[in-house]
Scaffold this motif. Sequence first.
Motif, short mmCIF file in Angstrom:
data_model
loop_
_atom_site.label_atom_id
_atom_site.label_comp_id
_atom_site.label_asym_id
_atom_site.label_seq_id
_atom_site.Cartn_x
_atom_site.Cartn_y
_atom_site.Cartn_z
N LEU A 153 0.84 -1.20 0.00
CA LEU A 153 0.00 0.00 0.00
C LEU A 153 0.88 1.26 0.00
CD1 LEU A 153 -2.64 -1.00 2.72
CD2 LEU A 153 -2.87 -1.19 0.24
N LEU A 154 0.34 2.33 -0.57
CA LEU A 154 1.06 3.61 -0.57
C LEU A 154 0.66 4.38 0.68
CD1 LEU A 154 0.74 4.63 -4.33
CD2 LEU A 154 2.49 3.22 -3.20
N LEU A 155 1.57 4.41 1.65
CA LEU A 155 1.27 5.04 2.93
C LEU A 155 1.31 6.57 2.83
CD1 LEU A 155 3.38 2.70 5.22
CD2 LEU A 155 0.94 2.54 4.68
N ARG A 156 2.06 7.06 1.86
CA ARG A 156 2.16 8.50 1.64
C ARG A 156 2.40 8.74 0.17
NH1 ARG A 156 6.42 11.35 0.73
NH2 ARG A 156 7.81 9.66 1.42
N ALA A 157 1.85 9.84 -0.36
CA ALA A 157 2.08 10.21 -1.75
C ALA A 157 2.07 11.73 -1.88
CB ALA A 157 1.00 9.61 -2.66
N GLU A 158 3.01 12.24 -2.67
CA GLU A 158 3.08 13.67 -2.98
C GLU A 158 3.44 13.81 -4.46
OE1 GLU A 158 4.68 15.75 1.12
OE2 GLU A 158 6.15 14.80 -0.21
N VAL A 159 2.57 14.46 -5.23
CA VAL A 159 2.81 14.62 -6.66
C VAL A 159 3.14 16.08 -6.94
CG1 VAL A 159 0.32 14.84 -7.13
CG2 VAL A 159 1.89 14.22 -8.96
N PHE A 160 4.14 16.28 -7.83
CA PHE A 160 4.71 17.60 -8.07
C PHE A 160 4.56 18.00 -9.53
CE2 PHE A 160 6.75 15.87 -4.40
CZ PHE A 160 7.11 16.94 -3.58
N ASP A 161 4.39 19.32 -9.76
CA ASP A 161 4.57 19.90 -11.08
C ASP A 161 5.74 20.86 -11.00
OD1 ASP A 161 3.60 22.16 -9.82
OD2 ASP A 161 1.76 22.30 -11.00
N ILE A 162 5.88 21.75 -11.97
CA ILE A 162 7.05 22.64 -12.00
C ILE A 162 7.08 23.61 -10.83
CG2 ILE A 162 7.35 22.48 -14.50
CD1 ILE A 162 5.86 25.14 -14.73
N ASP A 163 5.95 23.82 -10.17
CA ASP A 163 5.88 24.77 -9.06
C ASP A 163 5.89 24.11 -7.69
OD1 ASP A 163 5.81 26.99 -10.73
OD2 ASP A 163 3.63 26.94 -10.90
N GLY A 164 5.98 22.79 -7.65
CA GLY A 164 6.01 22.11 -6.36
C GLY A 164 4.88 21.11 -6.20
N CYS A 165 4.64 20.70 -4.97
CA CYS A 165 3.63 19.69 -4.67
C CYS A 165 2.24 20.29 -4.84
CB CYS A 165 3.82 19.17 -3.25
SG CYS A 165 2.56 17.97 -2.73
N PHE A 166 1.39 19.63 -5.65
CA PHE A 166 0.03 20.13 -5.81
C PHE A 166 -1.02 19.20 -5.22
CE2 PHE A 166 0.84 17.86 -9.82
CZ PHE A 166 -0.29 17.07 -9.96
N ARG A 167 -0.64 17.98 -4.85
CA ARG A 167 -1.57 17.07 -4.17
C ARG A 167 -0.77 16.15 -3.27
NH1 ARG A 167 -5.73 14.20 -7.77
NH2 ARG A 167 -7.23 15.68 -6.87
N SER A 168 -1.31 15.87 -2.09
CA SER A 168 -0.68 14.93 -1.17
C SER A 168 -1.74 14.05 -0.54
CB SER A 168 0.10 15.67 -0.07
OG SER A 168 -0.77 16.53 0.67
N GLY A 169 -1.32 12.87 -0.11
CA GLY A 169 -2.26 11.94 0.50
C GLY A 169 -1.55 11.00 1.46
N THR A 170 -2.31 10.43 2.38
CA THR A 170 -1.76 9.49 3.35
C THR A 170 -2.76 8.39 3.65
OG1 THR A 170 -2.58 10.80 5.22
CG2 THR A 170 -0.30 11.21 4.50
N LEU A 171 -2.22 7.24 4.02
CA LEU A 171 -3.00 6.19 4.68
C LEU A 171 -2.53 6.15 6.12
CD1 LEU A 171 -2.96 3.22 2.12
CD2 LEU A 171 -4.83 4.81 2.57
N ARG A 172 -3.45 6.36 7.05
CA ARG A 172 -3.11 6.36 8.47
C ARG A 172 -3.84 5.22 9.18
NH1 ARG A 172 -4.74 9.69 11.58
NH2 ARG A 172 -6.55 10.54 10.46
N LEU A 173 -3.33 4.90 10.37
CA LEU A 173 -3.95 3.88 11.22
C LEU A 173 -4.15 2.58 10.44
CD1 LEU A 173 -6.65 6.14 12.92
CD2 LEU A 173 -4.34 5.65 13.72
N VAL A 174 -3.12 2.19 9.69
CA VAL A 174 -3.22 1.03 8.81
C VAL A 174 -3.06 -0.27 9.60
CG1 VAL A 174 -2.17 -0.14 6.84
CG2 VAL A 174 -2.33 2.36 6.86
N ARG A 175 -3.96 -1.19 9.34
CA ARG A 175 -3.85 -2.56 9.85
C ARG A 175 -4.15 -3.49 8.68
NH1 ARG A 175 -7.64 -0.37 12.84
NH2 ARG A 175 -9.16 -1.99 12.31
N THR A 176 -3.33 -4.52 8.48
CA THR A 176 -3.54 -5.42 7.35
C THR A 176 -3.41 -6.88 7.77
OG1 THR A 176 -1.30 -5.83 6.48
CG2 THR A 176 -2.27 -3.67 6.01
N SER A 177 -4.00 -7.74 6.95
CA SER A 177 -3.89 -9.18 7.19
C SER A 177 -2.48 -9.69 6.93
CB SER A 177 -4.87 -9.94 6.28
OG SER A 177 -4.61 -9.66 4.90
N ALA A 178 -1.63 -8.86 6.31
CA ALA A 178 -0.25 -9.27 6.02
C ALA A 178 0.71 -8.88 7.13
CB ALA A 178 0.21 -8.63 4.71
N ASP A 179 0.22 -8.24 8.19
CA ASP A 179 1.12 -7.69 9.19
C ASP A 179 1.93 -8.74 9.95
OD1 ASP A 179 0.35 -5.17 8.51
OD2 ASP A 179 -0.94 -4.84 10.25
#
Length: 355
Positions: A159-185
Amino acid sequence: MAAPHPLTGIVPDSRVAARWALGRMASAAAEDTRFAAVAEAVQHRVPHEVSGRYGATGGARFESGEPEPDARETLDDVSTAELRRDVCVGTDPCLALTDPARLVGAVATASDGRLTWHEGRPAVDLVLTPDPESADPTDPWLPPGASRLAVAVDVRSGLLLRAEVFDIDGCFRSGTLRLVRTSADTHTDPAAAAPDGTGAGPVLARMATSLLDPVRLRAEIHAEPGFDPPLPTAALPSPRHWTVTVHSPSGTLTAEISGTYRSDRAAPAAARLAELLTPSRIVSHLADATPTGPHSLRATVRPLRTFPLSAWAPEEGLVCDFTVDPATGILLHARTTDTASRVLFRCEVRTFQPV
């Protein structure tokens, strides 16, 4: 004393860490992990010119309108396999964080790998750049004109726990997965995505990491159905290239094939030869992958995928069989069949050698 990162000693440097993380994103398509998490995504501003040439002539451009409102979703006991069959995942910035394999076909480069932790979960930081020919103009995280995407890949689940996408001016969108629990742990082997492992996951990982390995080859290939010359290849500059002599029911021809091609100009037969050489583009289209041999898998095709285009997995309902060469990442055998088990396309690499 804090526990060591589980990849300590397995990935000795940044390059190997980046390779491992890209493979881990791909291998997630062979798993059905149940998880719970709080997903959040924030669009900080409207980006500049990231939709690429396909977005410029298609539907709504990524850059049009106002920034999307902040998104937050609480996910509880969700199946990653079920999400891969959900047509809405690719455009939902929160759900897209839970489907890392979907991004692989849009990747041009993967670099700057670094072992890290995210809320106590072992992860690998990774920087991706998009392939302008295969990235989706409406993708929330890796549109074709983005300058880069920085992610934290969860070691246990992909899983992508954090993501930040950038254009020429810097980060324009960010996201997180928090409090993650999985069957693979409790049971995932951190080496599960390594190319020399077993199962369908490592096969997908090797298909994905093929884009990182420069090769120049000469090969003899048998292909079905037949096709008549000339064969428009629409090849673009790529670190991967082969000269192929193709034997088919139509006869024999020789072509120069690049690992990257213009999707709207290449003949389907040429596109299939390019994806044999660099099969990373195929990975994003596969829903359920199971092993059929040490380096082979069988997979179904995701519903309603249009970007990145794949000549081997063009529509829902088809079944694909692939065998990958661990050393080069090329597909030695590829076959696509329909729901009646009729063979639509088949290629077999009879011989190949470096040049």
